[in-house]
Design an enzyme around this catalytic site. Structure first.
Site, PDB file in Angstrom:
ATOM      1  N   CYS A   1       5.181  -7.071  -3.759  1.00  0.00           N
ATOM      2  CA  CYS A   1       5.439  -5.957  -4.671  1.00  0.00           C
ATOM      3  C   CYS A   1       6.068  -4.768  -3.958  1.00  0.00           C
ATOM      4  CB  CYS A   1       4.137  -5.517  -5.335  1.00  0.00           C
ATOM      5  SG  CYS A   1       3.382  -6.768  -6.386  1.00  0.00           S
TER       6      CYS A   1
ATOM      7  N   ASN B   1       0.481 -14.242  -4.064  1.00  0.00           N
ATOM      8  CA  ASN B   1       1.435 -13.871  -3.011  1.00  0.00           C
ATOM      9  C   ASN B   1       0.755 -13.457  -1.709  1.00  0.00           C
ATOM     10  OD1 ASN B   1       0.622 -11.497  -4.426  1.00  0.00           O
ATOM     11  ND2 ASN B   1       2.367 -10.378  -3.594  1.00  0.00           N
TER      12      ASN B   1
ATOM     13  N   GLU C   1      -2.856  -3.246  -9.821  1.00  0.00           N
ATOM     14  CA  GLU C   1      -1.752  -3.163  -8.843  1.00  0.00           C
ATOM     15  C   GLU C   1      -0.710  -4.146  -9.333  1.00  0.00           C
ATOM     16  OE1 GLU C   1       0.878  -3.989  -6.512  1.00  0.00           O
ATOM     17  OE2 GLU C   1      -0.574  -5.015  -5.228  1.00  0.00           O
TER      18      GLU C   1
ATOM     19  N   GLU D   1      -6.359   1.629  -4.332  1.00  0.00           N
ATOM     20  CA  GLU D   1      -7.208   0.756  -3.533  1.00  0.00           C
ATOM     21  C   GLU D   1      -7.119   1.172  -2.077  1.00  0.00           C
ATOM     22  OE1 GLU D   1      -7.380  -3.527  -5.303  1.00  0.00           O
ATOM     23  OE2 GLU D   1      -5.282  -2.906  -5.410  1.00  0.00           O
TER      24      GLU D   1
END
Length: 455
Positions: free
Chosen positions: A263, A131, A229, A434
């Site tokens: 997301c 994505n 993630e 992150e």
């Protein structure tokens, strides 16, 4: 020898074919990376930082080329793709600045001197999604390299082209050979080989919660570090005291950016009941006016979905007969993987479309009564990645931000990601953080050293 076709999502046509990496080739790559990492870790920090900045400069010099590749393989709008390539450049610069500030500590103790040293882990496996192929690959790669590690990057099967080009640019910039390798291939072969290889010290994975759980379990068998993630079903909470016009104007692209394949997409719009009808009346023209079309066109705001499989997944969440207050935009017909912007209304809060990650240009609008009800609905999902709160009341903004179980929240904004601030999720949305000032330390081991001063 197997290979993968790379399709243009806007047309469904084959761009090129990329050979898939085998498990044996992953094993060989780990061996080469291990040797390269030893030399890289031994290099002076200033030299490592200088080479990373050269890498950033090489990305900057090929920004448009990388963006055009992203448009072709991922169907991203050209504006988004340019931002993504720029984000890779900026993240490399930011990580380079941390190389010489990767400090340990001196801890007061009796009888001597105690200090800590942060040492690189070794070889890092980064498994990137389709994505956001460029920036998310860089989220793991840049800080891992800066901390003195080698990186093996496995891009998604559908989007390997920008990753392969970045590896070429790294070599052109002067990074040691084999330090940063890209291993295109299938998750069940190349990805599995990375996860299971004893020479890989850590896995960084971005993708579905289902696959993330599998990777975590396999890493646990080897006591291997992991950063995950994963999915999201982020709320967009609009209170009656907010600037309603601003909230409405910002809503469409909060779930339509990247065709909803994000997301952090604010795909659950929670609106206080007293302004619910007015919000929907204003939202309809805002959604219907979104320009969906050729991602290479500068005027396009939303492009196609990544694949036929993703298109079918999104369709399964949307009923054929929409409710009266539902909103639907337009999308091209014919070749390509197109789905129109869609807003669903009249659903129960536990409907699958309201609780599961659709990963497409679909949002659900639900009414709430008061602050407590808004918090209850916001937290009524297994995910906790991001979210937004719209209110003019500073106290309410703080209270709700503290109460919503999510890793990244914005007030009167939909901003989730900056390379200088931490990013990650609660609950089923992932593990670890992150980006941000501590990104490099996630790729290090802390060594404690005590030096006796006793005579």
């Amino acid at each position: 020898m197997s290979s993968h076709e790379v399709l243009n999502p806007a047309t469904g046509q084959v761009i090129t074919t990329v050979r898939a990496t085998t498990a044996a080739e992953v094993d060989a790559a780990v061996g080469l990376a291990t040797k390269a990492q030893r030399g890289w870790a031994a290099a002076a920090p200033a030299d490592r930082a200088r080479l990373l900045r050269r890498f950033a400069a090489a990305v900057d010099g090929h920004l448009e080329e990388l963006a055009q590749l992203e448009v072709r393989e991922a169907g991203h709008t050209i504006g988004n793709a340019r931002w993504e390539a720029g984000n890779v450049r900026d993240l490399l610069d930011f990580a380079a600045g941390g190389v010489e500030r990767l400090n340990g500590r001196q801890i007061p103790v009796a009888g001597g001197l105690d200090l800590t040293i942060l040492e690189p882990l070794g070889v890092i496996g980064v498994i990137a999604p389709w994505n956001f192929p460029m920036p998310i690959a860089a989220w793991g790669t840049a800080p891992a390299l800066a901390a003195g590690n080698a990186v093996l990057l496995k891009p998604a099967e559908t989007t390997p082209l920008t990753a392969l080009r970045l590896a070429e640019l790294a070599l052109e910039a002067g990074l040691p050979e084999h330090l940063f390798q890209v291993l295109p291939g299938a998750g069940d072969e190349a990805g599995s080989a990375l996860v299971e290889h004893p020479g890989v010290a850590k896995i960084v994975f971005t993708g579905s919660t289902r696959v993330g759980k599998q990777i975590m379990a396999r890493c646990a068998e080897r006591v291997k570090r992991v950063t995950l993630e994963l999915g999201g079903k982020s709320p967009n909470i609009v209170f009656a005291d907010s600037d309603l016009e601003a909230a409405v104007a910002a809503t469409p692209m909060s779930f339509l950016d990247n065709s909803g394949q994000d997301c952090c997409a604010r795909s659950r719009v929670l609106v206080q009941r007293s302004v619910y009808d007015r919000f929907l009346e204003q939202l309809a023209p805002a959604v219907e006016s979104v320009v969906v079309g050729d991602p290479a066109d500068e005027k396009t705001q939303m492009g196609p979905l990544i694949s036929q499989a993703q298109l079918e997944r999104v369709r399964a969440y949307v009923p054929e007969q929409l409710t009266l207050k539902a909103i639907r935009g337009t999308a091209p017909e014919g070749p390509g993987f197109w789905f129109p912007p869609t807003v669903l209304t009249g659903l129960e809060a536990d409907d699958p479309a309201a609780t599961e990650e659709i990963f497409g240009p679909v949002a659900v609008v639900l009414p709430f009564e008061d602050e407590a009800d808004a918090i209850r609905l916001a937290n009524a999902t297994e995910y906790g990645l991001s979210g937004s709160i719209w209110t003019r009341d500073v106290g309410r903004a703080i209270r709700v931000s503290r109460a919503v179980a999510a890793g990244n929240l914005s007030v009167n904004s939909h901003s989730s990601v900056r390379y200088s601030t931490p990013f990650g999720g609660y609950k089923q949305s992932g593990l670890g953080r992150e980006l941000g000032p501590d990104a490099l330390t996630a790729f290090t081991e802390t060594k404690n050293i005590f030096i006796s001063t006793e005579a």
